[in-house]
Scaffold this motif. Structure first.
Motif, PDB file in Angstrom:
ATOM      1  N   MET A 237      10.141  -1.549 -17.527  1.00 53.31           N
ATOM      2  CA  MET A 237       8.797  -0.992 -17.689  1.00 53.31           C
ATOM      3  C   MET A 237       7.742  -2.094 -17.752  1.00 53.31           C
ATOM      4  O   MET A 237       6.642  -1.936 -17.224  1.00 53.31           O
ATOM      5  CB  MET A 237       8.723  -0.110 -18.941  1.00 53.31           C
ATOM      6  N   ASP A 238       8.075  -3.208 -18.408  1.00 53.91           N
ATOM      7  CA  ASP A 238       7.118  -4.314 -18.499  1.00 53.91           C
ATOM      8  C   ASP A 238       6.745  -4.806 -17.101  1.00 53.91           C
ATOM      9  O   ASP A 238       5.573  -4.986 -16.772  1.00 53.91           O
ATOM     10  CB  ASP A 238       7.720  -5.492 -19.291  1.00 53.91           C
ATOM     11  N   SER A 239       7.769  -5.012 -16.286  1.00 50.28           N
ATOM     12  CA  SER A 239       7.531  -5.513 -14.938  1.00 50.28           C
ATOM     13  C   SER A 239       6.784  -4.479 -14.093  1.00 50.28           C
ATOM     14  O   SER A 239       5.874  -4.806 -13.335  1.00 50.28           O
ATOM     15  CB  SER A 239       8.876  -5.901 -14.320  1.00 50.28           C
ATOM     16  N   LEU A 240       7.146  -3.229 -14.284  1.00 52.86           N
ATOM     17  CA  LEU A 240       6.494  -2.144 -13.534  1.00 52.86           C
ATOM     18  C   LEU A 240       5.003  -2.066 -13.863  1.00 52.86           C
ATOM     19  O   LEU A 240       4.149  -1.948 -12.976  1.00 52.86           O
ATOM     20  CB  LEU A 240       7.201  -0.828 -13.875  1.00 52.86           C
ATOM     21  N   LEU A 241       4.690  -2.173 -15.161  1.00 55.24           N
ATOM     22  CA  LEU A 241       3.279  -2.086 -15.558  1.00 55.24           C
ATOM     23  C   LEU A 241       2.465  -3.254 -15.002  1.00 55.24           C
ATOM     24  O   LEU A 241       1.314  -3.101 -14.619  1.00 55.24           O
ATOM     25  CB  LEU A 241       3.156  -2.038 -17.083  1.00 55.24           C
ATOM     26  N   ASN A 242       3.095  -4.420 -14.962  1.00 57.55           N
ATOM     27  CA  ASN A 242       2.390  -5.598 -14.456  1.00 57.55           C
ATOM     28  C   ASN A 242       2.137  -5.558 -12.966  1.00 57.55           C
ATOM     29  O   ASN A 242       1.100  -6.015 -12.488  1.00 57.55           O
ATOM     30  CB  ASN A 242       3.209  -6.863 -14.752  1.00 57.55           C
ATOM     31  N   ASN A 243       3.133  -5.052 -12.220  1.00 59.76           N
ATOM     32  CA  ASN A 243       3.088  -5.195 -10.764  1.00 59.76           C
ATOM     33  C   ASN A 243       2.841  -3.907  -9.999  1.00 59.76           C
ATOM     34  O   ASN A 243       2.521  -3.938  -8.821  1.00 59.76           O
ATOM     35  CB  ASN A 243       4.401  -5.808 -10.273  1.00 59.76           C
ATOM     36  N   GLY A 244       3.085  -2.782 -10.661  1.00 57.02           N
ATOM     37  CA  GLY A 244       2.904  -1.502  -9.968  1.00 57.02           C
ATOM     38  C   GLY A 244       4.148  -1.037  -9.231  1.00 57.02           C
ATOM     39  O   GLY A 244       4.222   0.093  -8.790  1.00 57.02           O
ATOM     40  N   TRP A 245       5.109  -1.957  -9.096  1.00 55.54           N
ATOM     41  CA  TRP A 245       6.375  -1.577  -8.444  1.00 55.54           C
ATOM     42  C   TRP A 245       7.508  -2.386  -9.040  1.00 55.54           C
ATOM     43  O   TRP A 245       7.279  -3.319  -9.817  1.00 55.54           O
ATOM     44  CB  TRP A 245       6.279  -1.746  -6.922  1.00 55.54           C
ATOM     45  N   LEU A 246       8.752  -2.016  -8.668  1.00 55.63           N
ATOM     46  CA  LEU A 246       9.913  -2.542  -9.392  1.00 55.63           C
ATOM     47  C   LEU A 246      10.384  -3.926  -8.954  1.00 55.63           C
ATOM     48  O   LEU A 246      10.954  -4.655  -9.740  1.00 55.63           O
ATOM     49  CB  LEU A 246      11.099  -1.570  -9.243  1.00 55.63           C
ATOM     50  N   LEU A 247      10.201  -4.291  -7.694  1.00 57.31           N
ATOM     51  CA  LEU A 247      10.873  -5.493  -7.203  1.00 57.31           C
ATOM     52  C   LEU A 247       9.946  -6.667  -6.918  1.00 57.31           C
ATOM     53  O   LEU A 247      10.291  -7.552  -6.134  1.00 57.31           O
ATOM     54  CB  LEU A 247      11.695  -5.153  -5.950  1.00 57.31           C
ATOM     55  N   ALA A 248       8.784  -6.687  -7.557  1.00 57.21           N
ATOM     56  CA  ALA A 248       7.827  -7.767  -7.304  1.00 57.21           C
ATOM     57  C   ALA A 248       8.471  -9.135  -7.523  1.00 57.21           C
ATOM     58  O   ALA A 248       8.269 -10.066  -6.741  1.00 57.21           O
ATOM     59  CB  ALA A 248       6.606  -7.606  -8.200  1.00 57.21           C
ATOM     60  N   ASP A 249       9.291  -9.258  -8.586  1.00 57.43           N
ATOM     61  CA  ASP A 249       9.892 -10.550  -8.902  1.00 57.43           C
ATOM     62  C   ASP A 249      10.949 -10.971  -7.877  1.00 57.43           C
ATOM     63  O   ASP A 249      11.278 -12.145  -7.759  1.00 57.43           O
ATOM     64  CB  ASP A 249      10.531 -10.523 -10.302  1.00 57.43           C
TER      65      ASP A 249
ATOM     66  N   GLY B 240       1.428  -4.211   0.252  1.00 59.06           N
ATOM     67  CA  GLY B 240       0.222  -3.494  -0.163  1.00 59.06           C
ATOM     68  C   GLY B 240       0.340  -2.635  -1.410  1.00 59.06           C
ATOM     69  O   GLY B 240      -0.326  -1.608  -1.532  1.00 59.06           O
ATOM     70  N   TRP B 241       1.161  -3.054  -2.379  1.00 61.62           N
ATOM     71  CA  TRP B 241       1.304  -2.258  -3.607  1.00 61.62           C
ATOM     72  C   TRP B 241       0.019  -2.276  -4.429  1.00 61.62           C
ATOM     73  O   TRP B 241      -0.676  -3.292  -4.500  1.00 61.62           O
ATOM     74  CB  TRP B 241       2.456  -2.795  -4.461  1.00 61.62           C
ATOM     75  N   ASN B 242      -0.244  -1.207  -5.090  1.00 63.60           N
ATOM     76  CA  ASN B 242      -1.377  -1.130  -6.010  1.00 63.60           C
ATOM     77  C   ASN B 242      -0.901  -1.599  -7.391  1.00 63.60           C
ATOM     78  O   ASN B 242      -0.015  -0.990  -7.998  1.00 63.60           O
ATOM     79  CB  ASN B 242      -1.879   0.319  -6.082  1.00 63.60           C
ATOM     80  N   ASP B 243      -1.485  -2.702  -7.898  1.00 61.26           N
ATOM     81  CA  ASP B 243      -1.019  -3.227  -9.190  1.00 61.26           C
ATOM     82  C   ASP B 243      -1.971  -2.896 -10.341  1.00 61.26           C
ATOM     83  O   ASP B 243      -1.832  -3.408 -11.437  1.00 61.26           O
ATOM     84  CB  ASP B 243      -0.789  -4.747  -9.095  1.00 61.26           C
ATOM     85  N   LYS B 244      -2.952  -2.034 -10.094  1.00 54.93           N
ATOM     86  CA  LYS B 244      -3.933  -1.725 -11.141  1.00 54.93           C
ATOM     87  C   LYS B 244      -3.730  -0.362 -11.796  1.00 54.93           C
ATOM     88  O   LYS B 244      -3.985  -0.179 -12.975  1.00 54.93           O
ATOM     89  CB  LYS B 244      -5.352  -1.769 -10.552  1.00 54.93           C
ATOM     90  N   PHE B 245      -3.257   0.593 -10.998  1.00 49.85           N
ATOM     91  CA  PHE B 245      -3.231   1.967 -11.496  1.00 49.85           C
ATOM     92  C   PHE B 245      -2.338   2.146 -12.735  1.00 49.85           C
ATOM     93  O   PHE B 245      -2.725   2.788 -13.700  1.00 49.85           O
ATOM     94  CB  PHE B 245      -2.793   2.928 -10.381  1.00 49.85           C
ATOM     95  N   LEU B 246      -1.151   1.550 -12.708  1.00 44.54           N
ATOM     96  CA  LEU B 246      -0.248   1.730 -13.853  1.00 44.54           C
ATOM     97  C   LEU B 246      -0.821   1.111 -15.129  1.00 44.54           C
ATOM     98  O   LEU B 246      -0.632   1.634 -16.227  1.00 44.54           O
ATOM     99  CB  LEU B 246       1.144   1.167 -13.556  1.00 44.54           C
ATOM    100  N   LYS B 247      -1.532  -0.001 -14.968  1.00 46.56           N
ATOM    101  CA  LYS B 247      -2.164  -0.612 -16.149  1.00 46.56           C
ATOM    102  C   LYS B 247      -3.195   0.348 -16.727  1.00 46.56           C
ATOM    103  O   LYS B 247      -3.377   0.461 -17.936  1.00 46.56           O
ATOM    104  CB  LYS B 247      -2.840  -1.929 -15.765  1.00 46.56           C
ATOM    105  N   ARG B 248      -3.885   1.042 -15.827  1.00 45.90           N
ATOM    106  CA  ARG B 248      -4.947   1.944 -16.261  1.00 45.90           C
ATOM    107  C   ARG B 248      -4.406   3.138 -17.063  1.00 45.90           C
ATOM    108  O   ARG B 248      -5.074   3.636 -17.966  1.00 45.90           O
ATOM    109  CB  ARG B 248      -5.705   2.437 -15.019  1.00 45.90           C
ATOM    110  N   ILE B 249      -3.187   3.579 -16.714  1.00 42.68           N
ATOM    111  CA  ILE B 249      -2.649   4.756 -17.424  1.00 42.68           C
ATOM    112  C   ILE B 249      -1.605   4.360 -18.481  1.00 42.68           C
ATOM    113  O   ILE B 249      -0.849   5.187 -18.966  1.00 42.68           O
ATOM    114  CB  ILE B 249      -2.008   5.752 -16.435  1.00 42.68           C
TER     115      ILE B 249
END
Lengths: 166, 292
Positions: free
Chosen positions: A114-126, A146-155
């Motif tokens: 979840m930490d990584s998901l919230l930071n990046n918007g998707w699972l495999l950024a690392d 083209g992943w959106n990395d802002k929306f998950l932080k917002r919610i």
């Protein structure tokens, strides 16, 4: 509906029944077709869906909420397809997870993802390194995913994981 | 040419780009242009889904609303993405309160969920939207003497009430597609069982054992290749064979249905990404006959 529903046997079962998906727990007749169908039960000693549902029906609230077992369901839903009483263990354990998360019991494996998901918007950024980018380019695929990395932080406030591990 | 939005999910573009490539090229040949979606997030399957129904609904709702904005349907390659977007759509279509909450959040970006967009898994596009007859017309190099074992992916076919793909206890789409391409589809014990992939998050040993049971069962009936319709299943059924329990000589090739079909449709191997397959596909490709 005219179908007969078994009388709930615990306040915990009723608490779960209030979460969408959890209401089916009270239909369980403890036949065990779920455990018999379960691939996880075949390869672990401790995971038995029928037994876990029995603990819910008996009201073992703390034990179930603190347990790792509800997080072992793969949600493959083979048991759900086979249950003649309309119980979905996947949905019941899903309701258990939601309640457990509200009370701070989230397995560390889930927390890390979840930490990584919230930071990046998707699972495999690392895992998406230059090597994979080049591989895509060589295949003629767009390396910019083209992943959106802002929306998950917002919610983020909708997710009950902000307080850290309990 | 018909167009559809391709929701690639997190895993395919990084771990199995050949699936993405093969699918886009096969669909193009069949008259469907798949356009990758951008500006999206993870669908929330398993992780967000387990923690918060509200967060899960708004994440899926946003992906669906972006497609509505483009007035297009969504194509999914992954069982988990397919399942979670369909479940979210089902929830939003049946729960006005939830839909209002989601739309309040989406309004900040000028988006709105109304329910217009359909979510279609690859198997639905192939079997229902394009159709077996049309696909058969494109087979120019059919396989000969090849036995295939189909693995459908739990989240592709279950829960049937919501996902509406095939038959959850006796699925046949992959089998039929393979037969159209000239192969013989064989049944095996535990065909509708899970690959073990979702267990990787919690216990890799158990996940590997679940996958290996499938490999063992497929081996029992003498199948030459396992065909998949989800990258997670594909990766898991491949990975579990790189373990001391399975001798390298006993490994069974695993490939997505679109790679398999594409070769029989005469599409160049490099446009199907075969050079990326971890278990050599040569024994499968050697069964292709030249010309029909």
């Amino acid at each position: 509906m005219t179908e007969k529903v078994h009388v709930p046997t615990s306040s915990f079962a009723e608490e779960l029944a209030a979460i969408p998906g959890g209401e089916v727990v009270n239909k369980c007749i403890q036949c065990g077709i779920c455990t018999a169908s379960c691939a996880v039960a075949r390869y672990t000693d401790e995971y038995r869906p029928r037994q876990l549902i029995q603990k819910i029906l008996l009201g073992e609230r703390e034990e179930v909420l603190k347990s790792r077992l509800p997080w072992l369901c793969m949600t493959c839903r083979l048991c759900e397809e086979r249950c003649q009483e309309g119980v979905s263990p996947a949905e019941v354990f899903h309701a258990v997870r939601i309640l457990a998360a509200r009370e701070g019991y989230v397995p560390p494996e889930f927390r890390r993802v979840m930490d990584s998901l919230l930071n990046n918007g998707w699972l495999l950024a690392d895992s998406y390194t230059d090597f994979e980018e080049e591989e895509r380019e060589d295949m003629g695929l767009d390396p910019d995913l083209g992943w959106n990395d802002k929306f998950l932080k917002r919610i983020k406030d909708l997710l009950p994981i902000a307080e850290g591990e309990k | 040419m018909r167009e559809i939005l391709l929701y690639r999910g997190c895993t395919t573009p990084v771990r199995l780009p050949a699936y993405e490539l093969a699918t886009m090229n096969v669909l193009k040949e069949l008259g469907v242009k798949a356009i990758p979606m951008k500006d999206v997030t993870c669908c929330g399957a398993q992780f967000v889904e387990s923690l918060s129904p509200d967060a899960f609904a708004v994440i899926g709702g946003r992906i669906l609303a972006l497609a509505e904005d483009e007035e297009m349907d969504i194509l999914t390659l992954c069982g988990a993405c397919s399942g979670s977007l369909k479940i979210t759509k089902h929830n939003l279509d049946n729960d006005p309160g939830l839909r209002r909450k989601v739309n309040d959040t989406l309004a900040e970006e000028g988006l709105k969920y109304t329910g217009k967009t359909r979510v279609l898994h690859l198997l639905q596009i192939l079997a229902q939207e394009i159709g077996y007859d049309e696909i058969e017309r494109h087979i120019v190099r059919p396989y000969n003497g090849l036995k295939i074992a189909a693995h459908y992916g739990c989240h592709v076919t279950r829960p049937f009430e919501i996902v509406q793909v095939d038959d959850p206890e006796n699925p046949t789409i992959i089998d039929r597609l393979a037969e159209i391409a000239g192969a013989e589809a064989v049944d095996y014990p535990g065909k509708t069982r899970c690959c073990g992939g979702p267990m990787l998050a919690m216990d890799t040993t158990v996940a590997t054992k679940i996958g290996q049971e499938k490999i063992f069962n497929v081996g029992l009936v003498g199948a030459n290749v396992i065909l998949t319709a989800c990258e997670f299943c594909d990766l898991q059924l491949t990975q579990c064979q790189f373990d001391e329990a399975i001798k390298p000589s006993k490994r069974i090739p695993v490939m997505p249905i679109t790679q398999f079909l594409g070769a029989a449709m005469g599409i160049d191997e490099e446009r199907l990404g075969f050079e990326m397959n971890r278990i050599s596909p040569d024994s499968v490709l050697e069964a292709l006959q030249e010309g029909r």
